[in-house]
Every structure is written in structure tokens, then in C-alpha cells.
Design a protein around this motif. Structure first.
Motif, PDB file in Angstrom:
ATOM      1  N   ASP A 387       0.948  -1.284  -0.112  1.00  0.00           N
ATOM      2  CA  ASP A 387       0.001  -0.160  -0.205  1.00  0.00           C
ATOM      3  C   ASP A 387       0.951   1.148  -0.023  1.00  0.00           C
ATOM      4  O   ASP A 387       1.780   1.725   0.805  1.00  0.00           O
ATOM      5  CB  ASP A 387      -0.858   0.221   1.181  1.00  0.00           C
ATOM      6  N   SER A 388       0.697   2.097  -0.953  1.00  0.00           N
ATOM      7  CA  SER A 388       1.338   3.517  -0.961  1.00  0.00           C
ATOM      8  C   SER A 388       0.918   4.359  -0.081  1.00  0.00           C
ATOM      9  O   SER A 388      -0.351   4.423   0.262  1.00  0.00           O
ATOM     10  CB  SER A 388       1.246   3.936  -2.622  1.00  0.00           C
ATOM     11  N   HIS A 389       1.770   5.406   0.301  1.00  0.00           N
ATOM     12  CA  HIS A 389       1.149   6.299   1.151  1.00  0.00           C
ATOM     13  C   HIS A 389       2.291   7.689   0.849  1.00  0.00           C
ATOM     14  O   HIS A 389       3.395   7.683   0.815  1.00  0.00           O
ATOM     15  CB  HIS A 389       1.687   6.052   2.763  1.00  0.00           C
ATOM     16  N   GLY A 390       1.134   8.628   0.533  1.00  0.00           N
ATOM     17  CA  GLY A 390       2.126  10.096   0.009  1.00  0.00           C
ATOM     18  C   GLY A 390       2.749   9.579  -1.312  1.00  0.00           C
ATOM     19  O   GLY A 390       2.647   8.698  -2.249  1.00  0.00           O
ATOM     20  N   GLU A 422      -2.637   1.568  -8.534  1.00  0.00           N
ATOM     21  CA  GLU A 422      -2.339   3.083  -8.178  1.00  0.00           C
ATOM     22  C   GLU A 422      -3.334   3.793  -9.193  1.00  0.00           C
ATOM     23  O   GLU A 422      -3.539   4.990  -8.655  1.00  0.00           O
ATOM     24  CB  GLU A 422      -0.857   3.495  -8.670  1.00  0.00           C
ATOM     25  N   ALA A 423      -3.745   3.460 -10.387  1.00  0.00           N
ATOM     26  CA  ALA A 423      -4.611   4.065 -11.126  1.00  0.00           C
ATOM     27  C   ALA A 423      -5.995   4.390 -10.521  1.00  0.00           C
ATOM     28  O   ALA A 423      -6.496   5.423 -10.944  1.00  0.00           O
ATOM     29  CB  ALA A 423      -4.816   3.470 -12.497  1.00  0.00           C
ATOM     30  N   THR A 427      -5.505  10.652  -5.738  1.00  0.00           N
ATOM     31  CA  THR A 427      -4.433  11.740  -5.264  1.00  0.00           C
ATOM     32  C   THR A 427      -3.064  11.318  -6.159  1.00  0.00           C
ATOM     33  O   THR A 427      -2.086  12.245  -5.955  1.00  0.00           O
ATOM     34  CB  THR A 427      -3.886  11.453  -3.907  1.00  0.00           C
ATOM     35  N   VAL A 428      -3.077  10.487  -7.134  1.00  0.00           N
ATOM     36  CA  VAL A 428      -1.851  10.139  -7.751  1.00  0.00           C
ATOM     37  C   VAL A 428      -1.675  11.106  -8.881  1.00  0.00           C
ATOM     38  O   VAL A 428      -2.649  11.255  -9.811  1.00  0.00           O
ATOM     39  CB  VAL A 428      -1.682   8.775  -8.321  1.00  0.00           C
ATOM     40  N   ALA A 456      -4.865   1.414 -17.486  1.00  0.00           N
ATOM     41  CA  ALA A 456      -4.767   2.201 -16.118  1.00  0.00           C
ATOM     42  C   ALA A 456      -5.271   3.566 -16.424  1.00  0.00           C
ATOM     43  O   ALA A 456      -6.012   4.595 -15.801  1.00  0.00           O
ATOM     44  CB  ALA A 456      -3.387   2.321 -15.651  1.00  0.00           C
ATOM     45  N   ARG A 457      -4.618   4.195 -17.645  1.00  0.00           N
ATOM     46  CA  ARG A 457      -5.201   5.596 -18.170  1.00  0.00           C
ATOM     47  C   ARG A 457      -6.539   5.591 -18.345  1.00  0.00           C
ATOM     48  O   ARG A 457      -7.184   6.910 -18.125  1.00  0.00           O
ATOM     49  CB  ARG A 457      -4.148   6.116 -19.350  1.00  0.00           C
ATOM     50  N   ALA A 458      -7.113   4.625 -19.024  1.00  0.00           N
ATOM     51  CA  ALA A 458      -8.571   4.605 -19.231  1.00  0.00           C
ATOM     52  C   ALA A 458      -9.364   4.577 -17.956  1.00  0.00           C
ATOM     53  O   ALA A 458     -10.376   5.060 -17.807  1.00  0.00           O
ATOM     54  CB  ALA A 458      -8.796   3.453 -20.052  1.00  0.00           C
TER      55      ALA A 458
END
Length: 533
Positions: A387-390, A422-423, A427-428, A456-458
Motif C-alpha cells: 500500500d502506497s502512502h503519499g 495506483e490508477a 491523489t496520484v 490504467a489511463r482509461a
């Protein structure tokens, strides 16, 4: 998802062979996951951590192959099992018996020496608990060693390197993934022209990026000596790095030397700098996260991988390649104009630990706090690497992601899953991806990654957001994968393509800095004609 487990008893295969079998099986059967590991205690622990341990594996011995296949389709599971057993047996299910099956290779170091008595180097890739013993066997035969294996206890690394130094031999590794010795690429390596620049480094992907940048600037490599990442620890003392400097100092073909590493232990760094300063050749030193660029005597400090290559090229007698900073600024301006105010954070999804480290040093130098599973500072370690954070930079080649899986330069599955995850995060602001070419890497990584980038972009677009994906290709026009084709595939799906790992990190940094300062909205107003300057 159903998981099917089985054992192939009494048949050893090294980790590289098992990774390749897994990769081929996934490609041919379409199964979601294939895991092949020897039945060592540490591998069983890895399977336990990954939730893939089966009661059937409790009795597996170190000489048995543990096989795990996972998918929702029973037909795919069965097809994958058949493919795996066929490949393990040395039979290609599409082409019949392989050449390897027709001519059984030697099964020991001594057997290999008997077949090739002119050999002077052994490449060893066995489970960590057995690696040091095999390395010692090779040293006793008078062979230098490239030790691809990881998870070797550091006291064993120290011991085998001391034996090697006493014998006047070189041990590259453990966990050495890249080298070029006398023109022969070993491990994950790129095809580069021969030249006068010698490299020594505790970083595999760092060496690859520097040698590729040197090649693109029309200079070449004399030797590239990998040390393994732990060589610069105080417990090992930089034995291989110091030996590598000695060898390059005495190599007539080498006119310039470059060192690539994370900052060594203080006492090791002192030894390396002292030795480098005593060499009668110019030396470029890149300790990522260490001192900024300076030049004293024959020592030239560099703060990034790209700068290391540029300085080495200049010292080799060519004009130092220039940099057009406007390219990064223009990319950031264009990207920020399309982002929503909520999009503020960077996500680096790297297959190379050095790329992850370089990004952190660049982002932190700009005042951006970065979390990572491989942080510069322990306080910035992610609680959960999943899990990403910031602002987050992830090394997807670390053990937590490669348990039971091929390296992410071979198997893009984990990175694709993380990209799609992530997509979904509003907040990304942008995602950074490396695409590594060369021997050992995926045969067409861009074609595997491109559909995921498009998806992801779609997904972001469907929720009213743009999602910039910044990519760089670490490779050359001589690599097995068509370099220009790989780049074109990425551009075709809307990726922002830059020329180096350094430029990718700098571009992402420029985007984050501008969004943090609220410049994104201002840029949008200007580009939409709502405000004039």
C-alpha cells in the motif's frame, strides 16, 4: 482463485532456469501465476508468507522442486501443469526434445572444468544455503566467480571473498546480477560497444543504466565488474570493489573508471576513495544519496546515474553530452495543465532497486518526503509495501515481491497489478516505470506493459482524471529486444517517454513540486485562455 500444488522429486534446477520455466508456462497457458522453488526451508518460509504453502510441501527436500499453479480455470491449471513438467524434463511441448536434453550438461563444478578446461570463471545460481559451498568449490578449481544467488549469510560472503583474495581470484556477488567481463555479458546485461570506460558497482541496474547511457553517447565499456549489494557493508569491507579498482587500474584497455553504488559504510567509503585517489586514471564516483558533484584531483563525484555516464564520456575524451533542462520543464507544464487539484503524489514502480534509490535521492533533495519499502531513512519505511502512502517509490525486485515469482524484469505481473491499483487512487499525479532490456530480461517488455498502461489511463479517464505515466527504457540499439520498437509501443499508448532514469525522476519531481505549489490550476487557466501573462 484455485491453487494447485505438486512436487517434482530429486531434480535440481537453478533459480534462473525455474524463472524461465515459470515465464514460458504463463505465456503459453495463460495461467495467472506459476511458482517454482526448490524445497529448502527458506523457500518454504517464503511460500508460507505468500499464502502459497501446501501441506504436500512439508516433506519436500532441498533437491525437490515445489510447483504451485494458481488460476480460476481448471483447464488452465491442467495445461500449466503439463507444460511445467514437460519443460522441467527438458522437452519443449511445441518443438519436441530440446538441444539441452540431447546433450546433458555437467552437473558439478568439477564436471564443468573437465568439459571446458580453459574456463576461468564460474557463474553460480543455486539456493542461498548452498551458494557459498559451490563458490568455494569453484575457487579451489582456480575459477573466478559470479555468484548470482541471493540470501547468502553475510558471514559466508565475507569468508569466500577472503579465500578468493588470498588466491588472487575475484568473487562478484552474492546477489550480483550484472557484469561484462572481457566482452562477455553475464546475468542481466546489455549489449554495449567495447571501449575505454571500466565500471565497478554494487548495483546491477545502476551498472546497466550507466553502461547504456555511455553506449548512447557513442563511447564503450572495457569491463563492468559487479560486486553484489552487500560488498560495501562494514561486515564485508568492500573486498570486491577494491579488487575491481585494482583490476581496472592495471587493465590497459581501461582509461576511465566509474563506480556506482549506494553510500558504502563509512570505513569502506574511506578505503574506496583512498584507493581510487591513488589510481593514475580519472575515476567517477557515484554514491547515490551521498555527496553532491565535485572534482578533486583525479576523483570526480556524480550525484546521479546520468551524470556518472556523462562525466565518464567526457573524461574518455569526447565532448560531454549536453542536457536540455527545458524538456523536463515543458513536460511538467503540459502534464500539470491536465491534472486535478487532488493529484499531488508521485508513485515510482521500479524493477531495479537502484532506480528506486536514485528517485528517492532526487525527490528528497527537492524537499519531497518519500516513503518506500527500501527507504533512504528507516523512518520513511512503508508499514506495508503493498500500500502506497503519499509520495512512494517501490522496489518491486525486493524479496517481499519476488517470493515464488520471477524477477520483475522477467515477469511483469506484479508491476501490472500495482499499476492498475495506483490508477484507482485520485491523489496520484503521475506514475514512473522503468523498462529494462538486455539478456535475461523479458523478450518484449513494452508489449506486455503497454495494455496495462492503456487500461490504467482509461480507468482514470473514466473517473474524470488524466494519469501521466512516465517511462524510460534502459537498453541499447544492440540489445535482443528492438530498442526503437519498445519505445514506439510505449509512446503509442500515451506514455511520457524520457531518455534516462534520472530524467524520469526529475520530471516526476517537477510535476509534484508544481502541483504542491498550486501551479497546475494557474497553468490550466493560461492554456485555456482565461488568464494572460
Amino acid at each position: 482463485m484455485a491453487i494447485q500444488s505438486s512436487i517434482k522429486a530429486n531434480l535440481y534446477k537453478d533459480s534462473v532456469s525455474l524463472m524461465r520455466i515459470a515465464q514460458v508456462t504463463v505465456a503459453r497457458s495463460g495461467v495467472q501465476r506459476v511458482t517454482l522453488l526448490m524445497g529448502t526451508r527458506s523457500n518454504k518460509e517464503f511460500l508460507q508468507q505468500a499464502g502459497l504453502m501446501s501441506p504436500a510441501f512439508e516433506s519436500a527436500k532441498p533437491g525437490d522442486i515445489m510447483i504451485v499453479v494458481a488460476d480460476d480455470s481448471p483447464d488452465k491449471l491442467e495445461a500449466a501443469e503439463r507444460e511445467i513438467h514437460s519443460l522441467i524434463a527438458g522437452q519443449d511441448s511445441k518443438d519436441g526434445p530440446t538441444e539441452a536434453a540431447a546433450e546433458a550438461p555437467p552437473r558439478s563444478i568439477s564436471g564443468g572444468v573437465a568439459v571446458a578446461d580453459h574456463a576461468n570463471l564460474a557463474l553460480i545460481s543455486v539456493p542461498g544455503p548452498y551458494a557459498a559451498a559451490e563458490a568455494l568449490k569453484a575457487l579451489r578449481q582456480g575459477l573466478n566467480v559470479l555468484l548470482f544467488s541471493d540470501n547468502v549469510p553475510i558471514e559466508q560472503e565475507r569468508a569466500i571473498k577472503r579465500v578468493a583474495a588470498h588466491k588472487g581470484l575475484l568473487v562478484m556477488g552474492p546477489d550480483c546480477g550484472t557484469a561484462i567481463i572481457n566482452g562477455v555479458p553475464l546475468g542481466f546485461a546489455n549489449v554495449v560497444r567495447p571501449g575505454v570506460i571500466g565500471l565497478v558497482g554494487a548495483s546491477g541496474t545502476g551498472l546497466q543504466e550507466v553502461m547504456c547511457q555511455i553506449h548512447r553517447h557513442r563511447q564503450g565499456i572495457s569491463q563492468a565488474i559487479g560486486t553484489g549489494s552487500h560488498d560495501v557493508y562494514s561486515q564485508v569491507g568492500g573486498v570486491t570493489m577494491l579488487q575491481g579498482l585494482e583490476l581496472l587500474a592495471g587493465d590497459e584497455a581501461t582509461k576511465v573508471i566509474a563506480i556506482v553504488s549506494k553510500p558504502p559504510a563509512p570505513e569502506v567509503q574511506k578505503l574506496v576513495i583512498e584507493r581510487a585517489g591513488a589510481i593514475g586514471k580519472p575515476v567517477v564516483i557515484c554514491f547515490l544519496g551521498g555527496e553532491s558533484a565535485t572534482s578533486i584531483g583525479n576523483l570526480h563525484r556524480a550525484s546521479s546515474l546520468e551524470e556518472t555516464a556523462r562525466r565518464a564520456v567526457s573524461l574518455a575524451g569526447a565532448n560531454e553530452p549536453g542536457r536540455d533542462e527545458r524538456i523536463i520543464g515543458d513536460l511538467a507544464t503540459r502534464v500539470c495543465a491536465s491534472l486535478a487539484p487532488s493529484q499531488r503524489y508521485l508513485r515510482g514502480l521500479y524493477s531495479g532497486g537502484t532506480f528506486c534509490l536514485e528517485a528517492q535521492t532526487i525527490w528528497q533533495a527537492a524537499g519531497i518526503r518519500v516513503r518506500s519499502n527500501a527507504p533512504l531513512d528507516g523512518a520513511d519505511r512503508l508499514a506495508n509495501g503493498e500500500d502506497s502512502h503519499g509520495h512512494t517509490a517501490i522496489d518491486l525486485g525486493s524479496d517481499e515481491f519476488t517470493v515464488g515469482r520471477p524477477h520483475p524484469m522477467i515477469d511483469y505481473g506484479v508491476r501490472i497489478e500495482r499499476l492498475l491499483k495506483e490508477a484507482e487512487d485520485p491523489t496520484v499525479a503521475c506514475i514512473v516505470l522503468d523498462v529494462v532490456l538486455g539478456y535475461g530480461s523479458h523478450l518484449s517488455p513494452a508489449e506486455i506493459l503497454a495494455p496495462a498502461i492503456r487500461q490504467a489511463r482509461a480507468a482514470a479517464k473514466a473517473k474524470g482524471r488524466e494519469l501521466p505515466v512516465i517511462c524510460f527504457v534502459c537498453g541499447t540499439d544492440e540489445d535482443p529486444q528492438p530498442f526503437e520498437t519498445q519505445k514506439a509501443v510505449l509512446v503509442d499508448v500515451g506514455a511520457e517517454l524520457v531518455s534516462s532514469s534520472t530524467d524520469a525522476a526529475l520530471s516526476a519531481q517537477a510535476i509534484a513540486t508544481r502541483m504542491s505549489a498550486g501551479e497546475g490550476a494557474a497553468v490550466r487557466r493560461v492554456m485555456q485562455g482565461g488568464e494572460r501573462r
